[in-house]
Write an enzyme that holds these catalytic residues in place. Structure first.
Site, mmCIF file in Angstrom:
data_model
loop_
_atom_site.group_PDB
_atom_site.id
_atom_site.type_symbol
_atom_site.label_atom_id
_atom_site.label_comp_id
_atom_site.label_asym_id
_atom_site.label_seq_id
_atom_site.Cartn_x
_atom_site.Cartn_y
_atom_site.Cartn_z
ATOM 1 N N GLY B 10 0.790 -1.134 -0.225
ATOM 2 C CA GLY B 10 -0.158 0.014 0.110
ATOM 3 C C GLY B 10 0.758 1.249 -0.069
ATOM 4 O O GLY B 10 2.220 1.117 0.269
ATOM 5 N N ARG B 72 0.150 -5.551 -6.231
ATOM 6 C CA ARG B 72 -0.199 -6.624 -5.383
ATOM 7 C C ARG B 72 1.039 -7.686 -5.347
ATOM 8 O O ARG B 72 1.353 -7.715 -6.535
ATOM 9 C CB ARG B 72 -1.722 -6.961 -5.560
ATOM 10 N N GLU B 103 4.450 -5.679 5.982
ATOM 11 C CA GLU B 103 4.445 -6.906 6.491
ATOM 12 C C GLU B 103 4.480 -8.128 5.396
ATOM 13 O O GLU B 103 5.405 -8.817 5.430
ATOM 14 C CB GLU B 103 3.260 -7.158 7.362
ATOM 15 N N THR B 125 4.904 1.231 6.765
ATOM 16 C CA THR B 125 3.525 1.125 6.873
ATOM 17 C C THR B 125 3.073 2.199 7.605
ATOM 18 O O THR B 125 3.609 2.698 8.633
ATOM 19 C CB THR B 125 3.444 -0.066 7.871
ATOM 20 N N ASP B 127 0.618 2.221 9.487
ATOM 21 C CA ASP B 127 -0.175 1.597 10.447
ATOM 22 C C ASP B 127 0.994 1.436 11.871
ATOM 23 O O ASP B 127 0.514 1.228 12.936
ATOM 24 C CB ASP B 127 -0.774 0.282 10.209
ATOM 25 N N ARG B 162 -22.685 18.619 18.316
ATOM 26 C CA ARG B 162 -22.873 17.465 17.853
ATOM 27 C C ARG B 162 -21.683 16.441 18.404
ATOM 28 O O ARG B 162 -20.623 16.971 18.837
ATOM 29 C CB ARG B 162 -22.531 17.568 16.371
ATOM 30 N N MET B 169 -7.310 4.996 9.634
ATOM 31 C CA MET B 169 -6.998 3.750 9.289
ATOM 32 C C MET B 169 -6.481 2.789 10.467
ATOM 33 O O MET B 169 -6.103 3.562 11.495
ATOM 34 C CB MET B 169 -5.794 4.024 8.141
ATOM 35 N N VAL B 273 -6.834 9.673 2.185
ATOM 36 C CA VAL B 273 -6.214 10.932 2.481
ATOM 37 C C VAL B 273 -4.881 10.604 3.401
ATOM 38 O O VAL B 273 -4.060 11.441 3.368
ATOM 39 C CB VAL B 273 -6.867 12.244 3.081
#
Lengths: 341, 341, 341, 341
Positions: B10, B72, B103, B125, B127, B162, B169, B273
């Site tokens: 990614g 991929r 990974e 990554t 993440d 609100r 992510m 984004v």
């Protein structure tokens, strides 16, 4: 517990985030009382403070500056107060004091701790030059601001075949120059840790132009100095009131490069924009974690210590370790880029 | 040396910075030859690559994406190629291969290394969930983008009383939600590591409103899940072509909160984004250092390893360590904020 | 048609957006041929140009600078060429020429038009001082950069009880100072159009401090000047090579305020960061519309004109109107804020 | 004078800048009294307000949201109050009322003006769809946020050969989609003013891929609709509580494009980030000017009017003109880009 908090020394994005975090952890989670001293140690000595509850820190996480204000350290007054530390402690009625500041503040914090006060320090400096912690909050924001400036300057330098000299903060340590220089892709980086040879800088720039590249950017720390004999260097010029003024290395170096290279060179002195404004996400997280851990340390009775980042963990480091030596850019970090001169 | 580089998996801000750094270190400083494979391992297997000289990486430091493209992984094809690794190596004519990826990529890299190829991995990554390194580049950019969104949402939430639910992510690890939530001052944070109780979230929000606060922001990782029985939860809705679609936890949770609290709740799904655009200064520096050290590792013959950040240092870690276990948010990081539910 | 395009004068965010738009409209929609001259009129006179197709403008919309380069105008050479305009036109083989530039460029464009060349001008200047158009692209970016700097400076000024003097661009017109000052909430704004009284500035600042406000920000255009006798003012100081240098009004004013007020005052000279880097969305849209309309004007045979914004429309204005008079800040715009001194 | 101010309708960056400007002009310069009604017309009818002095607007210029709060209009209650307008006016004791809001608010403002109240309106809407003014504040901020998102998405789309569908605000007018699409260089733009043909969109994308471009970005207004028969289109899906939900055109279109093109397509729904957070410099200036001129209009007795931008000037326009017709994107603005479908 009754916890006092204060901010001292130069401005640094993230101070408010620490204050907020201390209040959130202490008041909300642990039902402590938190008071904030105004204008640093001055407020401590004068007894000027205000209660900090959750509403008083609402909305400050993303704000630069410090809601408590800051002021220059009056070292003599502080030393005096330390000599009568029991009186001071009684008068303050504190179970813990969390001073947030740079080298000067942490030295004062240590003085207070040595005098028996229950002190937990939180380090801050945009210069990233405090030993015992991997990073300080404020540094990432300063690097980000400087990098954005270099990004902007590159396109304009390229269109006009210019040399740009960007002066960033860092009187004794070149961290901002090194990281902003790397992040911005500066072709030359000058740091206080290594006197630079103007000849080498010129040679690099000339080679760039010879290769068809039509511009160059040099990122120079305000404390960087030319090697002995490398360029004419006097400290100052005389202003309209007879004082020496405004002759930073950025201006000098731009003149020198223009003179030697016969190409237009322009200085940009970023100045105080590097220490103001909203902190980056990184700095907000680090500051928030420091605040949380400072409260925990106070509850554990971990005094005479300061919060520190080690890898991904927040640990407690002796205040003594923080202030003995400035953390400057080591040789191997300079080696990681060909741009340091 | 002849060094190959490729990017796989990614998108992640900082990929170009690594490529540029590899070329700068290898070609300029060490007079190596560098080739870049197109579209990840696909280009490696198909022999699609181009020479990378200093001009081909000019101006890419600050650009998102990857100039080499990505695709991929075709794991079967790669495995097959590994079985004939000598042929592969000879065909490629490489002294070192630097795959940059997450990974999956690092697992493939390990497979190649085990088959005898001279591989030096570079982890990436957004993440931040790769073990063996304190941080990965891309993560800081993702957190920054998410934090800016929360900053913006807070003022609009406050003006209109609100509840805002921001989905960020993080399928298996809640790092982005945790740090963006902390940096943005989210009142609730939901991470995959801990199933959340909707009741508790509702209670916190109601208490806020009872205290006179007129809004709340919940930051939820895409992989976060309600605790069993905590809220009705089906994975999907059916789109116009009969497929299950677009029913992320952000949307679900906003509906649930609105239903239970009787207050307007709005979901914001940040999506891609977070993985695009210019990397932050932090990520550019980390990516640049990784690239530099990968080349050095190749020259030292340090194969089967990947670059890793440990504290302030870049070290080499065995590829095996990187991929055995996902680095999730540990309990003590969650404890540092009252906002994790 | 065969259309030539060139960029001349100082750098300005949005130049690339115009070039891209010209190519998109002309090449894609109208099947024209577009050539780009390198380094402004220099390339025109030297016959240095390159074909511009859709690929050559790919990805430049958001990039600062100009892919065509720019150079100082050689007015004499241009005038000479104009005297033999038929030869020039034949040599170039152009059906239209689109020069993009500021006052100097548009004056040159008019000279070419008067000599019979089919010229359609596109105005650009970050200073916003071109008559006949409501706004120029580049201006919004400059104001945005300056405003962000003031935002950052305010928090640091407040924490440290300082006066900040921000010098922005604008030699003859104070538009950037006015709008950045308004947008940033500067307490004092000094523009070239009105010599300022230092006494009045000091009085305002002292009143602020008396009211308990602990800082002040003054935004000063580089071309602003103190009223006669208002403060000691010499143009220059002498650098290490005997040249007069670096004594902008920002530095001078900071010294003066510090001297008079007895408070710390710090200058920040934003310099070239205001003209570099990615254009704002506003500037990209305006630049794109200008490019589109320039091509349309060429097809209509609307020569001797330039694109201009009037309200929400793009119209064509005679080049003559653009260059007769500088558009300075009118009295009623200054009246809209109490901050102009 | 005693001037009342209120904010009503949806959130919009710049509301606080208007409030601040009204107070600065009225209280500081003109020695008026200013009161701020809480939660829009609700506060007006309930008599909930607070005095606004210069300190109460300190630091709000750059803040999103509104310090006065906002609430939905209770039209019936307002109408009723209008029928007894003398009583209302006496009760309020106002010499002027400045409501800041969008179409609904201005319609209400007109009703109050028709009933004899001294009303000066200030238009606001991020959608830019109010007639009688060239632009409204908030719009530039929304476009900027959307453009930054497109900038980020482009690099990630390119690296992964994807189609990105960005849904922006704009239920009835396509201004944000048009300008963010142009500024971000979107390849397709869909606006409510023109039903789009999915076939045409697909053809454009396929041609891009055929030309070697590996991605496409489509910017779609939330109110854009496919032409009759152009794609299967139902309004909603059913959520876990049986309500129709979350099936905006962005999601639908992404599914449709993926289905037809056989390429990965990803939706990004920007949502409320477009209406929150700090206003751009442009919006702050416009909002500040509106506030200043509203106070001046009140002093001149210019009631039943609203502030409006015409070219570079702020003029007063009859409230009646503002609300009769929505300002939608005209044909000639769509013609300026080939991207509108």
């Amino acid at each position: 517990m009754r916890i006092g908090v204060l901010t001292a020394g130069g401005d640094c994005p993230g101070l408010n985030a620490v204050i907020r975090s201390v209040v959130h952890r202490a008041v909300v989670d642990r039902h402590d009382e938190v008071i904030g001293f105004e204008d640093g140690f001055k407020g401590l000595l004068d007894g000027r403070y205000r209660e900090l509850d959750i509403d008083s820190v609402s909305g400050i996480l993303a704000r630069g500056g410090t809601i408590l204000g800051s002021a220059r350290l009056e070292r003599d007054r502080l030393r005096e107060a330390c000599q009568n530390s029991e009186e001071l402690l009684e008068r303050l009625g504190l179970d813990a004091l969390i001073p947030i500041g740079g080298e000067g503040t942490l030295t004062a914090a240590r003085m207070l701790a040595d005098a028996g006060l229950p002190v937990v320090g939180v380090p801050k400096t945009i210069d990233n030059d405090i030993s015992a912690t991997d990073r300080t909050f404020g540094f990432d924001t300063a690097v980000t601001v400087a990098t954005e400036a270099i990004d902007r300057l590159k396109t304009t330098a390229e269109s006009h075949q210019r040399v740009m000299v960007v002066e960033v903060m860092g009187r004794h340590a070149g961290w901002i120059a090194l990281e902003a220089g790397m992040a911005g892709g500066a072709h030359g980086i000058c740091v206080p840790e290594r006197p630079f040879q103007v000849d080498d800088l010129c040679k690099m720039i000339e080679e760039r132009f010879a290769r068809g590249k039509k511009f160059a950017v040099v990122c120079v720390a305000e404390g960087a100095r030319p090697a002995e004999g490398s360029m004419p260097y006097e400290k100052g010029q005389i202003d309209q009131y007879g004082h020496e003024r405004f002759t930073g290395i950025g201006n000098r170096l731009a003149i020198e490069l223009e003179h030697r290279l016969g190409k237009e060179a322009r200085p940009v002195i970023l100045g105080h924009v590097q220490r103001g404004g909203t902190p980056t996400a990184y700095d907000r997280v680090l500051a928030t974690r420091f605040g949380w851990h400072a409260v925990e340390a106070a509850h554990r009775g971990d005094f005479g210590m300061m919060t520190a980042l080690r890898g991904t963990e927040i640990v407690m480091a002796p205040l003594a370790d923080a202030v003995t030596e400035l953390k400057t850019v080591p040789q191997d970090r300079m080696d990681e880029t060909e741009a340091v001169f």
